[in-house]
Structures are given as structure tokens and as C-alpha cells.
Write a protein that holds these residues in place. Structure first.
Motif, PDB file in Angstrom:
ATOM      1  N   ALA A 155       0.834  -1.199   0.000  1.00 18.36           N
ATOM      2  CA  ALA A 155       0.000   0.000   0.000  1.00 18.36           C
ATOM      3  C   ALA A 155       0.875   1.258   0.000  1.00 18.36           C
ATOM      4  CB  ALA A 155      -0.922  -0.012   1.227  1.00 18.36           C
ATOM      5  N   ASP A 156       1.959   1.220   0.761  1.00 19.69           N
ATOM      6  CA  ASP A 156       2.913   2.330   0.796  1.00 19.69           C
ATOM      7  C   ASP A 156       3.524   2.546  -0.587  1.00 19.69           C
ATOM      8  OD1 ASP A 156       4.848   4.239   1.827  1.00 19.69           O
ATOM      9  OD2 ASP A 156       6.297   2.598   1.809  1.00 19.69           O
ATOM     10  N   ARG A 157       3.945   1.468  -1.221  1.00 21.37           N
ATOM     11  CA  ARG A 157       4.544   1.585  -2.552  1.00 21.37           C
ATOM     12  C   ARG A 157       3.535   2.076  -3.584  1.00 21.37           C
ATOM     13  NH1 ARG A 157       9.345   0.462  -5.359  1.00 21.37           N
ATOM     14  NH2 ARG A 157      10.103   0.767  -3.232  1.00 21.37           N
ATOM     15  N   ARG A 162       1.833   6.442  -7.240  1.00 22.36           N
ATOM     16  CA  ARG A 162       0.820   7.386  -7.720  1.00 22.36           C
ATOM     17  C   ARG A 162       1.342   8.817  -7.731  1.00 22.36           C
ATOM     18  NH1 ARG A 162      -4.472   5.253  -4.265  1.00 22.36           N
ATOM     19  NH2 ARG A 162      -4.935   3.405  -5.544  1.00 22.36           N
ATOM     20  N   THR A 163       2.356   9.105  -6.922  1.00 21.04           N
ATOM     21  CA  THR A 163       2.902  10.467  -6.814  1.00 21.04           C
ATOM     22  C   THR A 163       4.357  10.531  -7.269  1.00 21.04           C
ATOM     23  OG1 THR A 163       3.455  10.034  -4.485  1.00 21.04           O
ATOM     24  CG2 THR A 163       1.325  11.053  -4.938  1.00 21.04           C
ATOM     25  N   LEU A 164       4.774   9.578  -8.098  1.00 20.85           N
ATOM     26  CA  LEU A 164       6.183   9.454  -8.474  1.00 20.85           C
ATOM     27  C   LEU A 164       6.670  10.594  -9.359  1.00 20.85           C
ATOM     28  CD1 LEU A 164       8.448   7.371  -7.950  1.00 20.85           C
ATOM     29  CD2 LEU A 164       7.873   6.318 -10.136  1.00 20.85           C
ATOM     30  N   GLU A 165       5.756  11.306  -9.994  1.00 20.88           N
ATOM     31  CA  GLU A 165       6.170  12.355 -10.930  1.00 20.88           C
ATOM     32  C   GLU A 165       6.923  13.486 -10.237  1.00 20.88           C
ATOM     33  OE1 GLU A 165       1.976  13.591  -9.657  1.00 20.88           O
ATOM     34  OE2 GLU A 165       3.058  11.739 -10.108  1.00 20.88           O
ATOM     35  N   HIS A 166       6.852  13.564  -8.936  1.00 20.20           N
ATOM     36  CA  HIS A 166       7.508  14.655  -8.216  1.00 20.20           C
ATOM     37  C   HIS A 166       8.978  14.369  -7.917  1.00 20.20           C
ATOM     38  CE1 HIS A 166       3.623  16.565  -7.753  1.00 20.20           C
ATOM     39  NE2 HIS A 166       3.130  15.459  -7.251  1.00 20.20           N
ATOM     40  N   LEU A 167       9.452  13.164  -8.260  1.00 19.77           N
ATOM     41  CA  LEU A 167      10.860  12.828  -8.043  1.00 19.77           C
ATOM     42  C   LEU A 167      11.660  13.069  -9.316  1.00 19.77           C
ATOM     43  CD1 LEU A 167      10.672   9.474  -6.013  1.00 19.77           C
ATOM     44  CD2 LEU A 167      11.009  11.797  -5.146  1.00 19.77           C
ATOM     45  N   PRO A 168      12.992  13.205  -9.216  1.00 24.05           N
ATOM     46  CA  PRO A 168      13.842  13.337 -10.408  1.00 24.05           C
ATOM     47  C   PRO A 168      13.716  12.096 -11.294  1.00 24.05           C
ATOM     48  CG  PRO A 168      15.050  13.924  -8.422  1.00 24.05           C
ATOM     49  CD  PRO A 168      13.757  13.322  -7.965  1.00 24.05           C
ATOM     50  N   GLU A 169      13.979  12.264 -12.571  1.00 22.27           N
ATOM     51  CA  GLU A 169      13.762  11.183 -13.531  1.00 22.27           C
ATOM     52  C   GLU A 169      14.579   9.937 -13.208  1.00 22.27           C
ATOM     53  OE1 GLU A 169      13.986  10.275 -18.355  1.00 22.27           O
ATOM     54  OE2 GLU A 169      14.535  12.249 -17.563  1.00 22.27           O
ATOM     55  N   ASP A 170      15.850  10.104 -12.797  1.00 22.28           N
ATOM     56  CA  ASP A 170      16.671   8.930 -12.529  1.00 22.28           C
ATOM     57  C   ASP A 170      16.102   8.107 -11.374  1.00 22.28           C
ATOM     58  OD1 ASP A 170      17.224  10.992 -10.752  1.00 22.28           O
ATOM     59  OD2 ASP A 170      19.325  10.398 -10.488  1.00 22.28           O
ATOM     60  N   LYS A 171      15.607   8.775 -10.339  1.00 20.65           N
ATOM     61  CA  LYS A 171      15.012   8.059  -9.213  1.00 20.65           C
ATOM     62  C   LYS A 171      13.693   7.412  -9.604  1.00 20.65           C
ATOM     63  CE  LYS A 171      17.162  10.574  -5.392  1.00 20.65           C
ATOM     64  NZ  LYS A 171      16.931  11.347  -4.143  1.00 20.65           N
ATOM     65  N   ARG A 172      12.943   8.097 -10.475  1.00 19.59           N
ATOM     66  CA  ARG A 172      11.670   7.528 -10.926  1.00 19.59           C
ATOM     67  C   ARG A 172      11.881   6.185 -11.598  1.00 19.59           C
ATOM     68  NH1 ARG A 172      10.160  12.952 -12.937  1.00 19.59           N
ATOM     69  NH2 ARG A 172      10.600  12.222 -15.053  1.00 19.59           N
ATOM     70  N   LYS A 173      12.896   6.107 -12.445  1.00 18.95           N
ATOM     71  CA  LYS A 173      13.129   4.861 -13.175  1.00 18.95           C
ATOM     72  C   LYS A 173      13.606   3.743 -12.256  1.00 18.95           C
ATOM     73  CE  LYS A 173      13.777   6.650 -17.819  1.00 18.95           C
ATOM     74  NZ  LYS A 173      14.609   6.650 -19.050  1.00 18.95           N
ATOM     75  N   ILE A 174      14.446   4.086 -11.309  1.00 14.39           N
ATOM     76  CA  ILE A 174      14.928   3.068 -10.358  1.00 14.39           C
ATOM     77  C   ILE A 174      13.761   2.504  -9.551  1.00 14.39           C
ATOM     78  CG2 ILE A 174      16.295   2.718  -8.268  1.00 14.39           C
ATOM     79  CD1 ILE A 174      18.307   4.751  -9.403  1.00 14.39           C
ATOM     80  N   ILE A 175      12.912   3.387  -9.046  1.00  7.32           N
ATOM     81  CA  ILE A 175      11.773   2.954  -8.230  1.00  7.32           C
ATOM     82  C   ILE A 175      10.762   2.194  -9.080  1.00  7.32           C
ATOM     83  CG2 ILE A 175       9.804   3.789  -6.874  1.00  7.32           C
ATOM     84  CD1 ILE A 175      11.609   6.087  -5.943  1.00  7.32           C
TER      85      ILE A 175
END
Length: 503
Positions: A155-157, A162-175
């Protein structure tokens, strides 16, 4: 019952379900409060006060995240302790609150859930490959203590995705990669398919952004016309079912999630318009017998497509999914998939069975034993086996694909024993090799060697060597393998007399 609670002034927007809990727990009523209501209200107030003045990268108050996680757990049918843990899952990591204080305020059950999620959040990795493998291992180990820890983590993930767009692109892809490879398969194996589908689509959005936008536009462009066509077919089938004396509880147009469309396009090397089951109807009836009668009515109304009927009621998928699937040619001359199931099957397929979490309240899976209903107990067989195997695994890499091993070379062989080499293409997921070996084991078939490789298209390529005493068994073996829901192609590569090989 608990005494009423003083509710502080709340300066953030909260969902209706949580507002209801706070209202019922409020001291203004001067009435005793249900213990479960009080637990959730107290957990929210505690988290709210700790997070005052803290904001997420989106600029929104941080309290919105634990509230969203708790809401997801509530929608899944989670217990009050799980919902409270959702509200508190970050406080030990993010604030000066200790795990002992959590226990003192909210009890041992909430403490154990929060502590388990906190431990998962502190995992450090040496390399990208090992990190994924170690992550799986630690998660499974935490399941041994309490499966609900993984549900809270899922649930946390999900809310983070759902709100991943607020992180930098490199972190978005890793997550996103970690989510697709680790968390979505876990949600699938636990039977929480709504979370699995959303995790996959969110990951797809960031890992394959161009393909995601393309498919999203295709689906949106065709949606209006498709909905009208499906409504017409639904009305025809509803009338036919009524005439046959079958009470149709519902007929639902089912949108296929974007990542599954992409997977099918990749796997079958097809364009969007060539995918046959974009148009799908689900028919909900009362009984198993009515499911089979409804199939006959569908086939009478529309021309069935040969080879497209699948009986997941008689032979459920490993994750307990049950339904009848059939493909027909629609009035607009395009393939149409029809899924027929009972209301109970639909509830399990879409939302999981909330009652099952009650059996997980005791924590350790081993303590549940045969006291739970057989269907629920068998659902977690894969997990129990994995936990037993972990005693023999010393390296995190043993949890990560590609996987290969030799199963020994016995010298005592039956006369005319044959070694058959088989190649299988299947959807890549945790446990894919275990499932096929279990199916073979049920038939008394010995696997001599097995190797799994993965592809960029999320497929698992399985090379398997099996020992059989009689070549006439092959047809039945292939039939049983093909019945596994995630297996796509099964082909025989070779057949040799095993006695000749070992001399």
C-alpha cells in the motif's frame, strides 16, 4: 469500549471514511467509543501532530501520504490494526518516536506491523542486481513473521507510485523498475490484483513512457465507440440469459490495463489493433452451474473462436482466480472476450477476500496451519514452501533469476527411461519455475535439470529436462503444463534414451 477522544483542529483535507472515524470517536458525544474506532482515530491524531509542518516533494502536507496508505488498506479489507499501522508506518523512521512508544500507545500488534515495515525501509544494497535479489529475500523473511507487513508495504509503494512524478527522472526509473520486478509480482502472488495492475501500469508509465502514451491514446481514442458496442452486446446477452431462466447479476465492460496490452503486443509481435481481447465483457451469475449454461448461451448468440475457451473454474489459476473465458466474433467482426463468473469469484478476482486477512491476524503463517479454510490455506502454499527452502539458501542471488540447477544424477534407473528436453515460454514472475515443477511432481515426473532466463519482454524462457518411463506420457504432460495460466508456448526439443546417456 474506550473513552471519547479530544480531536484537535485539523487544517488539512481528510477523506470521508477517516472523518467518520474521528466524528464517532469525538469527546463531544460523551458516549463510549468502539475500541477499533478509537485505535484508528488515535493513530491518525498521533501521526498528524508528528507531521505538522512537514511536506512532500509535491508541496502537499506529509500527513496525506500515511492517510492514503491507510485508505488503501481499508479498501483491501484490512483490520483496524493494519489501518493504524498504515497511518504510523513511517513515524519511527521519520521522527524521534521509538518502536517501544508505538507499542505503549497502540499495542503489540500495531508495533509489530510498524516495526516490520520500518525494517524493510532500511535495507541497503551493494549492487543493482543484488539489491533486487536481497529485497525479495528480506521481504519473504518478513512474511514469515507477518504477511500483513508486506500488504502495508504494498500500500505504501502504491501511493508512492501514484505520486512518483515529483521525483527526479533517474530516481523515478529506479523505483519503477523495482516496483515492476519486485512489488507487482508479490501483489500478484498474494492475490491483490487491483494493486498488481496499478503498480504495473504506474511502472510502465515511467519505464516505457513513449509506449505508455501511445497505448493510452489508442485506448482513449477508441473508448467511446467501444463502450457503445459493448453496451449493445451486453443487452443482447442479458435478454438471452433471462429467457433461459438465468439471473444475470451484472454484465460489465472490462478495460484491459495498459501494461498487459503492451506485454501482449510485445509477446505476439502485433500492433494495437490486432490485439483480440481489448473488448471484454464480464457476466456475473449466481452459481457455477449457471456459469457453464451461460457459456452455451454466449456461443449460441455469437460465433465462438476455436481454441479460445478456458475453464478456470474447473482448474483455477495458482493464485485462486476462477472464471470461464471464451472468445467470440462480435457483431462488428472483431474478436470479443467474454468472462463468466459467480459474484464470489468476481469479488475475489477484483478485491480479494477481506475475511482472509482475519486469518493473518495471528501473525506467523506457520501458526495458522489447518485451522483456516482449505481454500485460504492452500492459497499461501507457495509461501510456506519458500520459507522452508530459505533454510537451504545462503546467498541472496539464489532468490534472483536467471536461475539454474542440476537435480542430481541417480544411477538407479528404470528400464527404457527417456530424457525429454522441453522449452517453455511463460510470463515472468516469482515462482514460475516452482509452479511447473510442482505440476510435474503431481504426476510423478522427475525433473533432471532446469534453467530459467528472462527477456526484455517480461518473458521467462524455461529449458527443462524431464525423465519419463514411457513416451506415451508426453501428450498428457504437455496438456498439464499448458493448463498453467502463465504458460504460453510449450515445445519439445528432443527425446533420448536415458540409459544410453548414462551408460
Amino acid at each position: 469500549m474506550s473513552p471519547p477522544i479530544d480531536i484537535p483542529q485539523i487544517d488539512v483535507t481528510i477523506p470521508e471514511w477517516l472523518e467518520k472515524y474521528l466524528t464517532e470517536a469525538s469527546s463531544t458525544t460523551n458516549e463510549p467509543v468502539d475500541d477499533n474506532t478509537a485505535l484508528i482515530a488515535r493513530a491518525f491524531i498521533f501521526a498528524y501532530q508528528l507531521y505538522q509542518g512537514q511536506y512532500r516533494r509535491s508541496g502537499e502536507p506529509y500527513i496525506g501520504h500515511p492517510v492514503a496508505v491507510a485508505g488503501i488498506l481499508r479498501d483491501l479489507g484490512g483490520s483496524p490494526a493494519m489501518i493504524a499501522a498504515g497511518l504510523l508506518h513511517d513515524v519511527v523512521e521519520d521522527t524521534n518516536v521509538t518502536i517501544e512508544e508505538i507499542e505503549q500507545r497502540f499495542g503489540i500488534e500495531v508495533r509489530q506491523l510498524v516495526e516490520g515495515v520500518t525494517k524493510l525501509s532500511k535495507i541497503n544494497f551493494k549492487s543493482k542486481t543484488e539489491s533486487q535479489a536481497e529485497n525479495i529475500r528480506r521481504m519473504f523473511l518478513s512474511m514469515a513473521q507477518d504477511i500483513r507487513i508486506i500488504v502495508v508495504k504494498l500500500a505504501d509503494r502504491l501511493h508512492n507510485m501514484r505520486t512518483l512524478e515529483h521525483l527526479p527522472e533517474d530516481k523515478r526509473k529506479i523505483i519503477a523498475l523495482e516496483t515492476r520486478e519486485i512489488f507487482a509480482p508479490l501483489a500478484n502472488r498474494l492475490g491483490i490484483w487491483q494493486i498488481k495492475w496499478e503498480l504495473e501500469d504506474c511502472s510502465f508509465k515511467y519505464l516505457e513512457p513513449e509506449s505508455y502514451r501511445e497505448i493510452q491514446e489508442y485506448v482513449a481514442e477508441k473508448r467511446g465507440a467501444r463502450e457503445k458496442r459493448l453496451a449493445s452486446v451486453a443487452e443482447t446477452l442479458r435478454n438471452r440469459l433471462v429467457e433461459a431462466g438465468i439471473k444475470c447479476l451484472d454484465i460489465i465492460g472490462h478495460p484491459k490495463h495498459l501494461y498487459s496490452i503492451f506485454q501482449k503486443m510485445q509477446r505476439q509481435n502485433k500492433e494495437f489493433h490486432e490485439i483480440y481481447d481489448l473488448d471484454t465483457l464480464r457476466i456475473i451469475v449466481n452459481t457455477n452451474e449457471e456459469c457453464y449454461r451461460a457459456v452455451a448461451i454466449v456461443h449460441d448468440a455469437f460465433r465462438p473462436i476455436p481454441g479460445r475457451f478456458k475453464d478456470y473454474i474447473g482448474l483455477p489459476k495458482p493464485n485462486r482466480y476462477q472464471s470461464l473465458h471464451t472468445g467470440v466474433i462480435s457483431p462488428w467482426a472483431r474478436p470479443l472476450e467474454v468472462q463468466i463468473r459467480t459474484l464470489e469469484m468476481h469479488r475475489i478476482a477484483e478485491y480479494e477476500n477481506a475475511a482472509e486477512w482475519e486469518y493473518l491476524e495471528t501473525g506467523s503463517l506457520s501458526s495458522l496451519s489447518k485451522t483456516m479454510p482449505t481454500a485460504i490455506y492452500e492459497k499461501f502454499t507457495w509461501l510456506r514452501q519458500l520459507l522452508e527452502w530459505r533454510n537451504y539458501l545462503n546467498d541472496a542471488q539464489e532468490y534472483f533469476i536467471p536461475v539454474s540447477w542440476n537435480l542430481g544424477n541417480e544411477r538407479y534407473l528404470r528400464p527404457q527411461t527417456y530424457l525429454v528436453n522441453i522449452q517453455i515460454e511463460a510470463l515472468d514472475r516469482v515462482g514460475v519455475l516452482k509452479d511447473i515443477l510442482s505440476r510435474l511432481g503431481e504426476q510423478g515426473i522427475v525433473a533432471r535439470h532446469a534453467q530459467v532466463k528472462t527477456t526484455n519482454a517480461q518473458l521467462a524462457l524455461i529449458d527443462l529436462g524431464i525423465e519419463i518411463p514411457d513416451t506415451s506420457q508426453l501428450e498428457e504432460i504437455f496438456t498439464q503444463i499448458k493448463k498453467l495460466s502463465d504458460f504460453l508456448i510449450v515445445r519439445r526439443l528432443g527425446l533420448e534414451n536415458y540409459n544410453d546417456i548414462v551408460g
